[in-house]
Design a protein around this motif. Structure first.
Motif, PDB file in Angstrom:
ATOM      1  N   TYR A 177       0.837  -1.209   0.000  1.00  0.00           N
ATOM      2  CA  TYR A 177       0.000   0.000   0.000  1.00  0.00           C
ATOM      3  C   TYR A 177       0.863   1.248   0.000  1.00  0.00           C
ATOM      4  CZ  TYR A 177      -3.516   3.397   1.495  1.00  0.00           C
ATOM      5  OH  TYR A 177      -4.337   4.491   1.580  1.00  0.00           O
ATOM      6  N   ARG A 178       1.910   1.258   0.831  1.00  0.00           N
ATOM      7  CA  ARG A 178       2.756   2.447   0.912  1.00  0.00           C
ATOM      8  C   ARG A 178       3.541   2.674  -0.380  1.00  0.00           C
ATOM      9  NH1 ARG A 178       4.451  -0.962   5.060  1.00  0.00           N
ATOM     10  NH2 ARG A 178       6.282  -2.249   4.628  1.00  0.00           N
ATOM     11  N   GLU A 179       3.837   1.608  -1.121  1.00  0.00           N
ATOM     12  CA  GLU A 179       4.496   1.775  -2.424  1.00  0.00           C
ATOM     13  C   GLU A 179       3.522   2.361  -3.438  1.00  0.00           C
ATOM     14  OE1 GLU A 179       7.665  -1.957  -2.299  1.00  0.00           O
ATOM     15  OE2 GLU A 179       5.681  -2.244  -3.167  1.00  0.00           O
ATOM     16  N   LEU A 180       2.293   1.893  -3.412  1.00  0.00           N
ATOM     17  CA  LEU A 180       1.292   2.399  -4.347  1.00  0.00           C
ATOM     18  C   LEU A 180       1.044   3.881  -4.121  1.00  0.00           C
ATOM     19  CD1 LEU A 180      -0.970   1.971  -6.491  1.00  0.00           C
ATOM     20  CD2 LEU A 180      -2.498   1.458  -4.581  1.00  0.00           C
ATOM     21  N   THR A 181       0.826   4.281  -2.872  1.00  0.00           N
ATOM     22  CA  THR A 181       0.507   5.675  -2.590  1.00  0.00           C
ATOM     23  C   THR A 181       1.711   6.580  -2.781  1.00  0.00           C
ATOM     24  OG1 THR A 181       0.879   5.208  -0.235  1.00  0.00           O
ATOM     25  CG2 THR A 181      -1.394   5.197  -1.026  1.00  0.00           C
ATOM     26  N   ALA A 182       2.911   6.019  -2.753  1.00  0.00           N
ATOM     27  CA  ALA A 182       4.106   6.831  -2.999  1.00  0.00           C
ATOM     28  C   ALA A 182       4.195   7.237  -4.455  1.00  0.00           C
ATOM     29  CB  ALA A 182       5.362   6.069  -2.602  1.00  0.00           C
ATOM     30  N   ILE A 183       3.475   6.528  -5.357  1.00  0.00           N
ATOM     31  CA  ILE A 183       3.487   6.859  -6.783  1.00  0.00           C
ATOM     32  C   ILE A 183       2.988   8.273  -6.998  1.00  0.00           C
ATOM     33  CG2 ILE A 183       2.417   6.335  -9.025  1.00  0.00           C
ATOM     34  CD1 ILE A 183       2.394   3.416  -8.183  1.00  0.00           C
ATOM     35  N   ASP A 184       2.012   8.666  -6.167  1.00  0.00           N
ATOM     36  CA  ASP A 184       1.436  10.002  -6.331  1.00  0.00           C
ATOM     37  C   ASP A 184       2.315  11.093  -5.762  1.00  0.00           C
ATOM     38  OD1 ASP A 184      -1.106  11.946  -4.843  1.00  0.00           O
ATOM     39  OD2 ASP A 184      -0.667  11.876  -6.978  1.00  0.00           O
ATOM     40  N   ALA A 185       3.298  10.708  -4.937  1.00  0.00           N
ATOM     41  CA  ALA A 185       4.172  11.719  -4.363  1.00  0.00           C
ATOM     42  C   ALA A 185       5.064  12.298  -5.443  1.00  0.00           C
ATOM     43  CB  ALA A 185       5.036  11.086  -3.256  1.00  0.00           C
ATOM     44  N   PRO A 186       5.356  13.598  -5.376  1.00  0.00           N
ATOM     45  CA  PRO A 186       6.222  14.187  -6.372  1.00  0.00           C
ATOM     46  C   PRO A 186       7.562  13.470  -6.429  1.00  0.00           C
ATOM     47  CG  PRO A 186       5.230  15.875  -4.982  1.00  0.00           C
ATOM     48  CD  PRO A 186       4.894  14.550  -4.371  1.00  0.00           C
ATOM     49  N   ALA A 187       7.966  13.063  -7.601  1.00  0.00           N
ATOM     50  CA  ALA A 187       9.214  12.337  -7.755  1.00  0.00           C
ATOM     51  C   ALA A 187      10.386  13.214  -7.341  1.00  0.00           C
ATOM     52  CB  ALA A 187       9.381  11.890  -9.204  1.00  0.00           C
ATOM     53  N   VAL A 188      11.360  12.609  -6.650  1.00  0.00           N
ATOM     54  CA  VAL A 188      12.551  13.347  -6.275  1.00  0.00           C
ATOM     55  C   VAL A 188      13.313  13.681  -7.551  1.00  0.00           C
ATOM     56  CG1 VAL A 188      14.712  13.257  -5.002  1.00  0.00           C
ATOM     57  CG2 VAL A 188      12.663  12.161  -4.065  1.00  0.00           C
ATOM     58  N   PRO A 189      13.567  14.975  -7.821  1.00  0.00           N
ATOM     59  CA  PRO A 189      14.207  15.338  -9.079  1.00  0.00           C
ATOM     60  C   PRO A 189      15.611  14.754  -9.198  1.00  0.00           C
ATOM     61  CG  PRO A 189      13.266  17.262  -7.983  1.00  0.00           C
ATOM     62  CD  PRO A 189      13.229  16.134  -7.007  1.00  0.00           C
ATOM     63  N   THR A 190      15.909  14.104 -10.307  1.00  0.00           N
ATOM     64  CA  THR A 190      17.239  13.626 -10.636  1.00  0.00           C
ATOM     65  C   THR A 190      17.578  14.217 -11.995  1.00  0.00           C
ATOM     66  OG1 THR A 190      16.894  11.570  -9.392  1.00  0.00           O
ATOM     67  CG2 THR A 190      18.697  11.608 -10.978  1.00  0.00           C
ATOM     68  N   VAL A 191      18.397  15.275 -11.978  1.00  0.00           N
ATOM     69  CA  VAL A 191      18.665  16.030 -13.208  1.00  0.00           C
ATOM     70  C   VAL A 191      20.074  15.695 -13.668  1.00  0.00           C
ATOM     71  CG1 VAL A 191      18.386  18.303 -14.286  1.00  0.00           C
ATOM     72  CG2 VAL A 191      17.265  17.813 -12.115  1.00  0.00           C
ATOM     73  N   THR A 192      20.255  14.509 -14.200  1.00  0.00           N
ATOM     74  CA  THR A 192      21.577  14.024 -14.581  1.00  0.00           C
ATOM     75  C   THR A 192      22.179  14.848 -15.706  1.00  0.00           C
ATOM     76  OG1 THR A 192      20.860  11.794 -13.964  1.00  0.00           O
ATOM     77  CG2 THR A 192      22.879  11.987 -15.270  1.00  0.00           C
ATOM     78  N   GLY A 193      21.414  15.083 -16.775  1.00  0.00           N
ATOM     79  CA  GLY A 193      21.929  15.792 -17.938  1.00  0.00           C
ATOM     80  C   GLY A 193      22.358  17.208 -17.626  1.00  0.00           C
ATOM     81  N   ASN A 194      21.496  17.960 -16.946  1.00  0.00           N
ATOM     82  CA  ASN A 194      21.824  19.349 -16.595  1.00  0.00           C
ATOM     83  C   ASN A 194      23.032  19.421 -15.672  1.00  0.00           C
ATOM     84  OD1 ASN A 194      19.381  19.737 -17.938  1.00  0.00           O
ATOM     85  ND2 ASN A 194      18.852  21.495 -16.674  1.00  0.00           N
ATOM     86  N   GLY A 195      23.090  18.504 -14.709  1.00  0.00           N
ATOM     87  CA  GLY A 195      24.214  18.501 -13.776  1.00  0.00           C
ATOM     88  C   GLY A 195      25.537  18.246 -14.476  1.00  0.00           C
ATOM     89  N   LEU A 196      25.550  17.277 -15.385  1.00  0.00           N
ATOM     90  CA  LEU A 196      26.773  16.969 -16.120  1.00  0.00           C
ATOM     91  C   LEU A 196      27.162  18.130 -17.030  1.00  0.00           C
ATOM     92  CD1 LEU A 196      29.029  15.103 -16.952  1.00  0.00           C
ATOM     93  CD2 LEU A 196      27.448  13.929 -18.505  1.00  0.00           C
ATOM     94  N   ALA A 197      26.190  18.729 -17.685  1.00  0.00           N
ATOM     95  CA  ALA A 197      26.475  19.861 -18.582  1.00  0.00           C
ATOM     96  C   ALA A 197      27.065  21.038 -17.809  1.00  0.00           C
ATOM     97  CB  ALA A 197      25.197  20.285 -19.300  1.00  0.00           C
TER      98      ALA A 197
END
Length: 350
Positions: A177-197
């Motif tokens: 249940y906690r995994e399902l409801t976590a889907i609606d939580a805003p995803a933690v931003p992972t900005v790989t491309g911008n960071g590398l650039a």
């Protein structure tokens, strides 16, 4: 007992869903009390109406994200619990059909009911999940735990003493249940491309013989205007090597998740795009590493340090001094003078 004729409970209309009528009743109650109020108690943990509505919204959004909607039949194979309470209103919100099934129904009968009602998903309790493994493997299943609706120390106690013995079936179609409801939580931003650039932009004009970027990440790229592959090509153009490191234990790992009643640490699946990280390293002439703990991470840094050695001499560095104190003292003096003139020297008599 409160009846619909009472001013507190507005009469439901044919157009209203149960969820909408609940919101109308809640609005009336809050207007009368002038504050939030208790909705339910689970394991001695009280939840307010605001927390209840947040839980309903989160579950409804998660179900919608999974493709469930109007007319879909969802089986509620649960005892009287907070999950069943929240699920009923979440299904009402998205227009799905709530199919209550008695929690003591045997496995073979449960399979018949699910097939007869054409249920597309079932919510079941973790403590009894092992007995229904054969049923759950054929349908989208959400496993509910008592600790999903607890707070603080109660959560740890329940997990250690109540849920520790629960055997939960595994499968791609089975979620907590906690995994399902976590889907609606805003995803933690992972900005790989911008960071590398950004790192490449900082190094491209350097005169150093060895120009290296260490790209360390614990997630999957999900934000940013620059694709990681494009950033890798830019790094290659400037002769900058990129060593990539994927950080995180394999399988599940404890992770802080925002829930309707605060941040709770939950076991979440570790997702790292290793294929992408390997590609970035290969494109730039670097190497990919996987760090599953702090010790391994330090070993990786040591290995990179051996491969890349370049002495850099810094001739100058900025020195800062705080100069605000003089201005703050004068401001305080002027404030005291203003008070002196206002209340003593130029004091007005009535």
């Amino acid at each position: 007992m409160l009846h619909a004729e009472h001013d507190l409970l507005p009469r439901p209309t044919k157009e209203q869903s149960c969820y909408e009528w609940m919101l109308a009743c809640n609005a009336n109650m809050e207007a009368m009390l002038g504050r939030d109020y208790g909705a339910f108690v689970n394991c001695d943990c009280e939840f307010t109406m605001t927390e209840l509505k947040d839980a309903i919204e989160r579950l409804a959004a998660a179900l919608a994200a999974k493709g469930f909607g109007k007319g879909d039949v969802i089986a509620v194979f649960l005892p009287t619990s907070a999950h069943a309470f929240v699920l009923f209103y979440a299904l009402s919100k998205i227009g799905a059909v709530c199919n209550f099934i008695h929690p003591l129904t045997p496995p073979d009968k449960l399979a018949e009911i699910l097939a007869f009602t054409k249920s597309k998903a079932v919510f079941g309790l973790d403590l009894a999940a092992a007995n229904f493994a054969e049923v759950y493997k054929n349908i989208f299943t959400v496993i509910c735990s008592t600790s999903d609706f607890t707070k603080g120390p109660v959560t740890n106690f329940v997990k250690a003493n109540v849920e520790a013995s629960a055997v939960v079936p595994q499968g791609d179609n089975i979620l907590r249940y906690r995994e399902l409801t976590a889907i609606d939580a805003p995803a933690v931003p992972t900005v790989t491309g911008n960071g590398l650039a950004t790192a490449v932009a900082r190094l491209k004009d350097s005169d150093a013989k060895s120009r290296v970027v260490i790209l360390l990440t614990d997630g999957v790229n999900n934000r940013g205007e620059i694709a990681p592959e494009t950033a890798a090509e830019i790094a290659k153009t400037y002769g900058i090597r990129v060593y990539t490191i994927g950080v995180g234990a394999k399988g599940d790992a404890p992770y802080p998740v925002q829930t309707p009643w605060g941040i709770q640490v939950q076991n979440m699946k570790v997702e790292i795009d290793e294929e992408l990280l390997q590609k970035i390293a290969e494109t730039t002439g670097g190497k990919y590493f996987r760090a599953t703990d702090n010790t391994k991470l330090m070993e990786i840094y040591g290995e990179i340090n051996k491969m890349e050695k370049n002495r850099t001499t810094v001739d100058s560095f900025p020195v800062y001094s705080e100069r605000y104190m003089d201005f703050a003292i004068w401001a305080l003096v002027l404030l005291l003078l203003e008070l002196l003139f206002k209340f003593v020297i130029l004091k007005k008599l009535p």
